[in-house]
Design a protein around this motif. Structure first.
Motif, PDB file in Angstrom:
ATOM      1  N   LEU A   1      33.162 -43.520 -36.132  1.00  0.00           N
ATOM      2  CA  LEU A   1      31.962 -44.272 -36.620  1.00  0.00           C
ATOM      3  C   LEU A   1      31.049 -44.764 -35.501  1.00  0.00           C
ATOM      4  O   LEU A   1      30.679 -45.794 -35.040  1.00  0.00           O
ATOM      5  CB  LEU A   1      32.581 -45.484 -37.301  1.00  0.00           C
ATOM      6  CG  LEU A   1      31.560 -46.282 -38.363  1.00  0.00           C
ATOM      7  CD1 LEU A   1      31.486 -45.661 -39.383  1.00  0.00           C
ATOM      8  CD2 LEU A   1      32.425 -47.875 -38.840  1.00  0.00           C
ATOM      9  N   SER A   2      30.167 -43.763 -35.096  1.00  0.00           N
ATOM     10  CA  SER A   2      29.487 -43.639 -34.006  1.00  0.00           C
ATOM     11  C   SER A   2      28.014 -44.333 -34.344  1.00  0.00           C
ATOM     12  O   SER A   2      27.208 -44.695 -33.472  1.00  0.00           O
ATOM     13  CB  SER A   2      29.123 -42.297 -33.289  1.00  0.00           C
ATOM     14  OG  SER A   2      28.677 -41.394 -34.373  1.00  0.00           O
ATOM     15  N   GLU A   3      27.640 -44.236 -35.631  1.00  0.00           N
ATOM     16  CA  GLU A   3      26.276 -44.987 -36.349  1.00  0.00           C
ATOM     17  C   GLU A   3      26.774 -46.209 -37.315  1.00  0.00           C
ATOM     18  O   GLU A   3      27.805 -45.887 -38.209  1.00  0.00           O
ATOM     19  CB  GLU A   3      25.499 -44.006 -37.028  1.00  0.00           C
ATOM     20  CG  GLU A   3      24.944 -42.952 -36.026  1.00  0.00           C
ATOM     21  CD  GLU A   3      23.976 -43.392 -34.877  1.00  0.00           C
ATOM     22  OE1 GLU A   3      23.511 -44.479 -35.110  1.00  0.00           O
ATOM     23  OE2 GLU A   3      24.001 -42.721 -33.765  1.00  0.00           O
ATOM     24  N   PRO A   4      26.214 -47.105 -37.188  1.00  0.00           N
ATOM     25  CA  PRO A   4      26.552 -48.376 -38.013  1.00  0.00           C
ATOM     26  C   PRO A   4      26.037 -48.059 -39.464  1.00  0.00           C
ATOM     27  O   PRO A   4      25.073 -47.219 -39.764  1.00  0.00           O
ATOM     28  CB  PRO A   4      25.860 -49.606 -37.602  1.00  0.00           C
ATOM     29  CG  PRO A   4      24.653 -48.901 -36.957  1.00  0.00           C
ATOM     30  CD  PRO A   4      25.128 -47.554 -36.252  1.00  0.00           C
ATOM     31  N   PRO A   5      26.561 -48.771 -40.598  1.00  0.00           N
ATOM     32  CA  PRO A   5      26.134 -48.512 -41.953  1.00  0.00           C
ATOM     33  C   PRO A   5      24.771 -48.952 -42.273  1.00  0.00           C
ATOM     34  O   PRO A   5      24.237 -49.698 -41.517  1.00  0.00           O
ATOM     35  CB  PRO A   5      27.129 -49.265 -42.744  1.00  0.00           C
ATOM     36  CG  PRO A   5      28.129 -49.577 -41.755  1.00  0.00           C
ATOM     37  CD  PRO A   5      27.688 -49.618 -40.396  1.00  0.00           C
ATOM     38  N   ALA A   6      23.998 -48.252 -43.006  1.00  0.00           N
ATOM     39  CA  ALA A   6      22.670 -48.789 -43.224  1.00  0.00           C
ATOM     40  C   ALA A   6      22.467 -50.140 -43.786  1.00  0.00           C
ATOM     41  O   ALA A   6      21.109 -50.444 -43.402  1.00  0.00           O
ATOM     42  CB  ALA A   6      22.027 -47.740 -44.336  1.00  0.00           C
ATOM     43  N   ASN A   7      23.338 -50.801 -44.209  1.00  0.00           N
ATOM     44  CA  ASN A   7      22.970 -52.204 -44.448  1.00  0.00           C
ATOM     45  C   ASN A   7      23.507 -53.263 -43.698  1.00  0.00           C
ATOM     46  O   ASN A   7      23.445 -54.372 -43.798  1.00  0.00           O
ATOM     47  CB  ASN A   7      23.924 -52.327 -45.938  1.00  0.00           C
ATOM     48  CG  ASN A   7      25.252 -52.187 -45.780  1.00  0.00           C
ATOM     49  OD1 ASN A   7      25.912 -51.356 -44.734  1.00  0.00           O
ATOM     50  ND2 ASN A   7      26.377 -52.904 -46.705  1.00  0.00           N
ATOM     51  N   TRP A   8      23.761 -52.705 -42.542  1.00  0.00           N
ATOM     52  CA  TRP A   8      24.028 -53.653 -41.415  1.00  0.00           C
ATOM     53  C   TRP A   8      22.792 -53.734 -40.362  1.00  0.00           C
ATOM     54  O   TRP A   8      22.032 -52.739 -40.115  1.00  0.00           O
ATOM     55  CB  TRP A   8      25.167 -53.181 -40.457  1.00  0.00           C
ATOM     56  CG  TRP A   8      25.504 -53.726 -39.252  1.00  0.00           C
ATOM     57  CD1 TRP A   8      26.240 -55.253 -39.208  1.00  0.00           C
ATOM     58  CD2 TRP A   8      25.186 -53.757 -38.033  1.00  0.00           C
ATOM     59  NE1 TRP A   8      26.030 -55.600 -38.052  1.00  0.00           N
ATOM     60  CE2 TRP A   8      25.431 -54.840 -37.121  1.00  0.00           C
ATOM     61  CE3 TRP A   8      24.479 -52.777 -37.188  1.00  0.00           C
ATOM     62  CZ2 TRP A   8      25.511 -54.854 -35.609  1.00  0.00           C
ATOM     63  CZ3 TRP A   8      24.050 -52.874 -35.821  1.00  0.00           C
ATOM     64  CH2 TRP A   8      24.770 -54.054 -35.120  1.00  0.00           C
ATOM     65  N   ARG A   9      22.710 -54.908 -39.847  1.00  0.00           N
ATOM     66  CA  ARG A   9      21.399 -55.324 -38.904  1.00  0.00           C
ATOM     67  C   ARG A   9      21.976 -55.702 -37.538  1.00  0.00           C
ATOM     68  O   ARG A   9      23.031 -56.552 -37.674  1.00  0.00           O
ATOM     69  CB  ARG A   9      20.515 -56.127 -39.711  1.00  0.00           C
ATOM     70  CG  ARG A   9      19.787 -55.441 -40.964  1.00  0.00           C
ATOM     71  CD  ARG A   9      18.842 -54.401 -40.247  1.00  0.00           C
ATOM     72  NE  ARG A   9      18.050 -53.890 -41.640  1.00  0.00           N
ATOM     73  CZ  ARG A   9      18.603 -52.961 -42.395  1.00  0.00           C
ATOM     74  NH1 ARG A   9      19.626 -52.334 -42.082  1.00  0.00           N
ATOM     75  NH2 ARG A   9      18.056 -52.429 -43.196  1.00  0.00           N
ATOM     76  N   PRO A  10      21.386 -55.147 -36.408  1.00  0.00           N
ATOM     77  CA  PRO A  10      21.963 -56.018 -35.105  1.00  0.00           C
ATOM     78  C   PRO A  10      21.790 -57.589 -35.108  1.00  0.00           C
ATOM     79  O   PRO A  10      21.201 -58.297 -35.992  1.00  0.00           O
ATOM     80  CB  PRO A  10      20.997 -55.446 -34.047  1.00  0.00           C
ATOM     81  CG  PRO A  10      20.370 -54.216 -34.822  1.00  0.00           C
ATOM     82  CD  PRO A  10      20.558 -54.695 -36.381  1.00  0.00           C
ATOM     83  N   GLY A  11      23.052 -58.226 -34.690  1.00  0.00           N
ATOM     84  CA  GLY A  11      23.081 -59.611 -34.619  1.00  0.00           C
ATOM     85  C   GLY A  11      23.876 -59.963 -36.029  1.00  0.00           C
ATOM     86  O   GLY A  11      24.353 -61.174 -35.869  1.00  0.00           O
ATOM     87  N   GLU A  12      24.164 -59.340 -36.731  1.00  0.00           N
ATOM     88  CA  GLU A  12      25.038 -59.438 -38.113  1.00  0.00           C
ATOM     89  C   GLU A  12      26.551 -59.113 -37.785  1.00  0.00           C
ATOM     90  O   GLU A  12      26.959 -58.517 -37.043  1.00  0.00           O
ATOM     91  CB  GLU A  12      24.579 -58.735 -39.272  1.00  0.00           C
ATOM     92  CG  GLU A  12      23.214 -59.372 -39.550  1.00  0.00           C
ATOM     93  CD  GLU A  12      22.622 -58.429 -40.944  1.00  0.00           C
ATOM     94  OE1 GLU A  12      21.784 -58.859 -41.524  1.00  0.00           O
ATOM     95  OE2 GLU A  12      23.454 -57.259 -41.205  1.00  0.00           O
TER      96      GLU A  12
END
Length: 452
Positions: A58-69
């Motif tokens: 899982l090298s890239e976060p899901p599209a519905n996640w934002r930094p700091g969350e």
């Protein structure tokens, strides 16, 4: 051990004495990134296809996640494929640890294991992958087995030959360079009643910092400062730990500031079988992070690899909308929030050395091949009886690609109670770039912090 062990490397040494272990050849190291993943796992899937081939994690976060969350579940569509219970245990026994078999038998019908699709999500930064290959051709155990040399940043032995090398891979696995977070621990009563102990955790991992070398880090793996914020009776307590690489040559340094006495004191016994603070004597210090500290009290044997059901991708337990009341139940956690998957693990057995005193006579470790994270353990008493079972529920974090525990628990089968750590629900996301400096983790700095 049952005879379901897969073909794997067997131990060539079982003890801690003798010459330093040989590094692998450059030719062997070329297997990393080819038939082996960069961290040393088998890249291909298993024969049945249940375990898929590793494709980068899982090298890239899901599209519905934002930094700091808080990390969101990357697999929200997944449903349990089946649920293991005492009633159908006979169908899955060959792919269960002895500890999980005992839990299913002792805590039936409430304790069950929901099994999901296998997701090989473990991922790390590219510069960490590069270090694995460098470490493979340079790293060696010290002659006493209590330290390593010519290695830095991450696990030293991606192509291990002994149980001791696998354990060092866990101890030195990459968890980021610095981390700040808040979480709680609890020791629920048999009726489920509990009180939380809430701590702020600050890690400065000297060993894993880019550009570091062993000479510069002065035998230190990491610095850790915890600051207790609740309950009020413990608020203001500060613990400072300097975790050393060779703890026999240079033991772990620890200090504790008690708000009542307003003094910072050395804690010389914060190691091995000492009760973990605030654990109600349900967990030893060397069980924190599933295993830590000098390995000199045990003989280590590498049993091989197995395919078993283990805790993995615990995003439901990590969910920001979940609260401790949703997780904690009498005798064990709410298993509806747990997730188990079939993965390949290294199996390592530790037997207490003759003349050594420790509450655990024998221990078994199940170590994830994709991350070198210990996922489950079994602890046996001096009579050979299974006493405790521990689990690490893990996720791959997003702001820093790191596969690490979000929650750990140790189940005491005699007391029918458990210790749980990592109740970070409702608190801010882990900060993998808080901007710490090494001098913030000195005893004098902790003393200044305590007086504020």
């Amino acid at each position: 051990m049952r005879n379901q062990l897969l073909t794997g490397f067997m131990a060539v040494l079982m003890g801690l004495s003798g010459a330093a272990q040989a590094k692998v050849s450059a030719e062997e190291a070329e297997r990393l990134g080819n038939e082996l993943t960069p961290v040393g796992a088998v890249k291909s899937g298993n024969a049945s296809g249940v375990i898929p081939a590793w494709s980068g994690g899982l090298s890239e976060p899901p599209a519905n996640w934002r930094p700091g969350e808080i990390e969101v579940d990357p697999y929200p569509q997944d449903e349990p494929l089946f649920v293991i219970s005492k009633a159908n245990l006979h169908l899955y026994r060959d792919r269960l640890t002895d500890g999980h078999i005992r839990m299913l038998e002792q805590y039936s019908p409430e304790f069950v294991m929901p099994v999901y699709q296998t997701r090989r999500s473990a991922a790390f930064p590219d510069h960490v992958y590069d270090k694995y290959k460098e470490n493979a051709v340079s790293a060696e155990l010290l002659s006493n087995g209590n330290g390593v040399r010519d290695t830095i940043m991450t696990s030293p032995f991606p192509i291990p030959r002994t149980g001791l090398e696998v354990i060092w891979n866990h101890i030195l696995r990459y968890r980021g360079e610095e981390i700040a977070f808040r979480s709680a621990s609890a020791t629920p009563q048999t009726n489920g009643a509990y009180n939380e102990v809430v701590n702020n955790y600050d890690y400065f991992i000297a060993y894993s910092r880019q550009g570091a070398n062993l000479a510069e880090i002065d035998n230190k793996i990491f610095y850790l400062k915890t600051d207790t914020v609740a309950p009020s009776s413990l608020a203001g307590t500060i613990t400072l730990v300097h975790e050393t690489l060779d703890q026999v040559r240079s033991p772990r340094l620890a200090w504790r500031y008690d708000a009542g006495s307003r003094r910072l004191r050395r804690s010389p016994n914060l190691a091995y079988e000492t009760d973990l603070p605030n654990s109600s004597s349900l967990r030893a210090v060397d069980q924190k992070d599933m295993y830590n500290g000098a390995p000199n009290q045990y003989e280590w044997e590498l049993k091989g690899r197995r395919e078993i059901y283990v805790p993995y991708n615990a995003y439901q337990l990590h969910d920001g909308d979940v609260r401790p009341d949703d997780i904690i139940r009498p005798q064990h956690i709410n298993q509806e929030l747990a997730r188990y998957e079939l993965h390949r693990v290294w199996v390592v057995e530790a037997t207490r050395r003759v003349g050594i005193s420790h509450i655990y006579d024998r221990r078994v470790f199940y170590v994830d091949e994709d991350s070198w994270q210990v996922l489950a353990t079994e602890e046996y008493d001096e009579n050979g009886e299974l006493w405790r079972v521990s689990e690490a529920h893990n996720i791959n974090f997003y702001s820093e690609p790191v596969f690490w525990t979000t929650m750990e628990m140790t189940y005491d089968l005699k007391a029918e109670r458990y210790y749980i750590d990592g109740l970070d629900n409702g608190y801010p996301a882990y900060d993998f770039n808080p901007g710490f400096r090494g001098d913030q983790f000195s005893a004098s700095a902790a003393r200044r912090d305590a007086r504020r």
